[in-house]
Design a protein around this motif. Structure first.
Motif, PDB file in Angstrom:
ATOM      1  N   LEU A   1       0.837  -1.204   0.000  1.00  0.00           N
ATOM      2  CA  LEU A   1       0.000   0.000   0.000  1.00  0.00           C
ATOM      3  C   LEU A   1       0.871   1.253   0.000  1.00  0.00           C
ATOM      4  CD1 LEU A   1      -2.356  -1.171   2.900  1.00  0.00           C
ATOM      5  CD2 LEU A   1      -2.788  -1.469   0.474  1.00  0.00           C
TER       6      LEU A   1
ATOM      7  N   TRP B   1       0.657   4.046  -1.311  1.00  0.00           N
ATOM      8  CA  TRP B   1       0.032   5.369  -1.245  1.00  0.00           C
ATOM      9  C   TRP B   1      -0.181   5.847   0.176  1.00  0.00           C
ATOM     10  CZ3 TRP B   1      -2.208   1.044  -3.408  1.00  0.00           C
ATOM     11  CH2 TRP B   1      -3.203   0.422  -2.648  1.00  0.00           C
ATOM     12  N   LEU B   2      -0.128   4.932   1.152  1.00  0.00           N
ATOM     13  CA  LEU B   2      -0.226   5.367   2.551  1.00  0.00           C
ATOM     14  C   LEU B   2       0.814   6.455   2.827  1.00  0.00           C
ATOM     15  CD1 LEU B   2      -0.673   2.104   4.626  1.00  0.00           C
ATOM     16  CD2 LEU B   2      -2.339   3.920   4.237  1.00  0.00           C
TER      17      LEU B   2
END
Lengths: 517, 537
Positions: free
Chosen positions: B516, B518-519
């Motif tokens: 993930l 984009w965290l």
């Protein structure tokens, strides 16, 4: 205010700090005359000398509060107290004074008085304790000279005050009364006499070139664009000779050669006195002469000072790297620190009063930071010397594992060394270094700025080597210390000042008087 | 939640920076009455509290779109120099604040059960907490000179960590018993001195640049400087300032050829020190580039960007080649840090949004992965007193499966396997460099290609490690009973539950950021746009 007439009038309050120490000298002489060499009067001598210095400090503080209050007016910097004035005459319409109490004067006086108090406290129980009255007399005489020097604004006063602040120190050094002490004193005597010659010739040439002894008239004369080149050459030569004559007091390379021998030969509290009070007096003479009197010749003296500063920093640090005896390391480190003190003056080549003011403020700011850190370091070194079999000649190995036995003293010494190195938590030293390089960066003296940056790393090397010894495991268990009250107070005062200035470095950075007088 | 945090305001940051420092002072003051275990537990508790505060602050600092305004405290400090005690948290600082707090917590927790080879734990914990405080202050400082002060705070405690708690129990190399490695106090002192002298010199040079900026721009406020984007400073001034600042920061980052302090310091330092050096201190250098160089003197940085990029790539290749022949696993991880930080430098030098994003991502990823690797290698060294690849012997997979798998995970994460955190940062940095003609000029494409070659090198050297140590028959090497037996092992057997638990958060974070990304990218994206606004691309 003094009457501005043709007659010279004396304002006693302006001279009060110096009068206080002078009066104390008289009292001490009286006591000595009534009961010569009376061992039971030792404490009286100590108390009288200390009281004199404290009173002098109170006067400095009172004048400081008054100056701060008045300096905020619209004519900033104008409302300073001055005395021994002559009325304006001929082309000089303004009155001109021999003694001026400006923020510059007061800051330098504060450094001198605080330094002297701490050194006196360290000395009262230290070596050479038989010579109480002599020691105190010589110390107070030096302080009187330094106090007058900070306010002197004419060449005659400057020279007399400078010598008053220099010659008694030789006697202080000789107090150890052994071969090493004698050698130290002789070295210092020879240097002082040779330097006096240079200073006198320099001052004479300045008088010859400008026709005046008063620094503000000299400033006007050399600042005159119509000044013939032939006259200017004489003035520049006089300036450089005078600076050379003063430089020994600051231990600026190549006038530093007396420093290691004298520090090692003098009693430790006297070495501390040399490194703080004597150096403050030297800087006072330099900034008064160059900053107040000769900013217009900045293009001539500033590059010379820059070269001296670079040499002083580099030689002092390189030799300090190799020292193993604590007091010799401190001696060479004070040489390097002298380079930092005069460093900003290497950036006044423009010769504008604004630049001179910034540089002087930076120099004095660095002196304040260096002074408190140096006093703190010496306080601990004096304590250790008293408890070490090798006494004042102990090596750095004596500090091995100090943190386990004497955590407070070790923390104080570590803090002082980090202040001198300019690393956190010694923020006062770090900010002082920022203050010192600021004028160089502003004026674009890059070569000197880079030399200074390289010397930060050199300094870190040996200050950290010493700091590290404090915390490693000790080889032998050192005896527990019995700290005497006076030494405790000296340590406490200097530690408190170091910590306070680290939390509020504005004290060091904020010495920017609106005008240089 | 948000209003609660607003009411706390910037004082949360004062607690964040002040609490570890206070705890360190208390630990130093109490004396040796406090045992090793208690000291480590105290440190863990303080670090856990700091992580909690850091998390709260990171949440409170949203939406991360303006420099230094998320949460801030702003008090006059040195008016004469225009310096303010101004702490603020934004999208640039938040990830690194969390990383710092996390790594500090893990190394303190690690110390609860695993003692360093030399020295008492109490002082070590105090030094670690001081380093944490300095790093957190660096990542939240919003004033040029406050940044510098905070930057310097970590020097002395880290010097102590290496000099006093360093691991100097070097067993002789296998097959070369006649040439024992330099060990003992002198080795520790030498590594520590080299670290502090390089960094102090770098800092002093950087200070000249910072003072120049402060004088010419007339302010030391970082947000104001970022918005001004170098306005009011001539290109010459900017170039001088950028050269000085980048040189100073490049020592810490480190940039080839100023990296030579790093391998000895990382190798000698105790496990906690290595993790903090790699995970926190190196980040201060690259963070500084993004915070006080790129937005403050954009024209100057653009002028020297080709050199910065080229030296970054040189670091990638040099680090990779050194790793191919390095025999000491701890030194190998240290050299791989030089290579990884090369990607970060390349990303910064591209001065593109992708490049900067990649640099910031790679910063965090490197902190997690290298932290994990140093924990594992430190664990191996605790058992065998050697990190020599041959001395460790092959077949770790079978002999010590837990340590073996952790090492294997760290290695594949380090070589940038897609799906793990190491991948995204380096990919973005290469993409940024490819598109970075604006700053890198004609060098942009060649540098991107060479950096890609560097990833292949990383794969080669890490697979070599796995081949030599992890894979293979369960063969204890010839020297196993010999030189390594000189010192009693600190720990025996496979990784304990405690050691696995300490490493677990790093593994989880590496996987989460890998899956993930984009965290993290969403946090840094807005601020990167603002910082690059002054660049005018």
């Amino acid at each position: 205010m003094s009457a501005i007439t043709g007659v010279q009038a004396v304002d006693p309050l302006a001279l009060a700090p110096a009068i206080a120490t002078l009066g104390t000298i008289l009292v001490l002489v009286l006591v000595d005359a009534v009961a010569p060499a009376a061992a039971r009067l030792r404490r009286v001598h100590d108390a009288v000398a200390l009281a004199g210095l404290v009173v002098s400090g109170v006067f400095v503080a009172v004048l400081g509060v008054a100056a701060t209050g008045r300096d905020l007016g619209p004519v900033a910097g104008a409302a300073v107290r001055s005395t021994v004035c002559v009325a304006g005459q001929g082309e000089y319409t303004l009155p001109t004074c021999s003694f001026v109490v400006s923020p510059l004067t007061l800051t330098l006086q504060a450094v001198v008085v605080v330094g002297a108090i701490v050194c006196l406290l360290l000395a009262v129980d230290g070596p050479g304790a038989r010579d109480r009255s002599v020691h105190h007399l010589l110390l107070l005489a030096t302080v009187t000279g330094a106090l007058v020097l900070a306010g002197s604004r004419d060449l005659a006063t400057l020279v007399v005050a400078f010598e008053t602040a220099s010659l008694p120190v030789i006697g202080l050094v000789a107090l150890r009364r052994d071969a090493q002490g004698a050698q130290g004193a002789v070295t210092l005597l020879l240097t002082a006499v040779a330097s006096l010659g240079l200073l006198l010739v320099g001052v004479a040439m300045l008088l010859l070139a400008t026709g005046s002894l008063h620094l503000d008239r000299i400033a006007a004369a050399v600042g005159d664009p119509t000044l013939p080149d032939s006259v200017r050459v004489v003035a520049v030569a006089g300036t450089l000779l005078a600076v050379a004559g003063i430089a020994f007091k600051l231990s600026v390379v190549p006038f530093h050669l007396w420093t290691p021998d004298t520090y090692a030969g003098a009693p430790l509290p006297v070495a501390a006195f040399l490194s703080v009070v004597s150096k403050a007096a030297g800087l006072a003479a330099v900034v008064v002469l160059l900053g107040v009197g000769l900013p217009a010749l900045g293009d001539a003296w500033s590059p010379a000072v820059a070269v001296l500063a670079a040499l002083t920093l580099t030689v002092g640090n390189l030799v300090a790297l190799r020292q193993t005896v604590a007091v010799r390391l401190l001696a060479w480190s004070t040489v390097a620190q002298a380079g930092w003190v005069v460093l900003p003056l290497g950036a006044v080549a423009s010769g504008t009063p604004g630049d001179a003011r910034q540089a002087v403020a930076a120099s004095v700011g660095y002196l304040v930071a260096y002074g408190v850190a140096s006093l703190l370091a010496f306080s601990v070194v004096v304590l250790l010397a008293r408890h070490h079999p090798a006494g004042e000649d102990h090596t750095l190995e004596a500090y091995r594992g100090l943190a386990r036995r004497e955590p407070v003293a070790a923390a104080a010494l570590g803090f002082a060394l980090l202040c001198l190195a300019g690393l956190p938590p010694g923020l006062v030293g770090l900010v002082a270094k920022v203050v010192a390089v600021r004028p160089l960066v502003d004026a674009g003296v890059w070569w000197l700025a880079v030399v200074a940056a390289a010397n930060v790393a050199l300094g870190v090397a040996y200050y950290l080597r010493w700091t590290a010894l404090l915390v490693v495991r000790p080889t032998a268990v050192p005896p527990t210390w019995r700290v005497r009250p006076a030494e405790g107070i000296a340590l406490g005062v200097s530690l408190a000042l170091c910590v306070a200035f680290s939390v509020l470095p504005q004290v060091v950075a904020g010495l920017v008087p609106t005008a240089l007088r | 939640m948000s209003t609660f945090l607003d009411s706390l305001g910037g004082w949360l940051l004062v607690v964040l920076v002040g609490a570890p420092l206070l705890a360190a002072a208390v630990l130093l003051a109490v004396g040796d009455r406090v045992g090793d275990r208690t000291a480590a537990e105290t440190g863990t508790a303080v670090a856990a509290g700091t992580l909690l505060v850091a998390a709260l602050a990171a949440v409170g600092a949203a939406p991360y779109d303006r420099p230094g305004t998320g949460l801030s405290v702003d008090v006059a400090w040195i008016p004469a120099l225009g310096v303010r005690f101004h702490l603020g948290l934004d999208g640039l600082g938040a990830p690194l604040v969390l990383l710092t707090a996390l790594l500090t917590l893990l190394v303190c927790w690690h110390l609860v059960r695993v003692r360093p080879v030399a020295g008492r734990v109490r002082g070590l914990v105090a030094c670690i907490l001081t380093v944490e405080s300095g790093a957190l202050a660096t990542f939240t400082a919003q004033d040029l000179l406050l940044f510098f002060v905070a930057f310097e705070v970590v020097l002395v405690p880290m010097w102590f960590v290496v000099a006093l708690w360093g691991d100097d129990t070097q067993a002789p190399r296998v097959g070369e018993p006649s040439t024992p490695l330099a060990g003992g106090e002198s080795a520790r002192r030498d590594a520590a001195n080299r670290f502090v002298l390089y960094t102090a010199l770098g800092s002093a040079v950087m200070l000249l640049g910072l003072v120049l900026v402060a004088l010419r721009a007339g302010t030391t406020d970082l947000a104001a400087l970022a918005y001004a984007g170098g306005a009011g400073m001539s290109t010459t001034t900017q170039t001088i300032a950028a050269t000085l600042i980048v040189l100073g920061l490049a020592v810490k980052a480190p940039m080839f050829p100023l990296h030579t302090w790093l391998p000895p310091a990382h190798t000698i330092a105790p496990t906690a020190g290595s993790v903090l050096l790699a995970g926190v201190l190196l980040k201060m250098g690259t963070y500084g580039l993004v915070r006080v160089a790129v937005p403050v003197v954009p024209d100057g940085v653009r002028a020297i960007a080709p050199f910065l990029g080229a030296l970054g790539v040189a670091g990638i290749l040099w680090g990779g080649l050194a790793c191919l022949v390095e025999r000491d696993l701890k030194r190998l991880v240290a050299f791989s840090s030089v290579a990884h930080m090369g990607f970060v430098l390349l990303g910064v030098a591209s001065m593109t949004p992708q490049g900067l994003q990649g640099a910031l991502f790679a910063n965090v990823a490197h902190g997690l992965i290298t932290g994990l690797l140093f924990l594992v290698v430190g664990g191996l060294k605790d058992r065998r007193h050697t990190a020599d690849l041959e001395g460790l012997g092959s077949g770790l997979r079978d002999r010590l499966p837990r340590l073996g798998w952790l090492l294997a995970f760290g290695a594949v994460a380090g070589l940038g396997l897609p799906g793990l955190a190491g991948f995204w940062g380096e990919l973005l940095a290469i993409v940024g460099a490819w598109n970075g003609e604006g700053a890198l000029g004609p060098l942009a494409r060649p540098l991107a290609v060479l950096a890609a070659v560097g990833t292949a090198l990383a794969a080669a050297y890490l697979l070599r490690v796995l081949f030599l140590v992890w894979h293979g028959p369960n063969g204890r090497s010839a020297g196993a009973a010999g030189p390594a037996a000189l010192f009693a092992p600190v720990t025996v057997g496979d990784a304990t539950t405690h050691e696995v638990a300490v490493a677990a958060p790093l593994v989880v974070a590496t996987v989460v950021l890998g899956l993930l990304p984009w965290l993290l990218l969403d946090v840094t994206a807005p601020i990167v746009r603002v910082l690059l606004a002054g660049v005018g691309s």
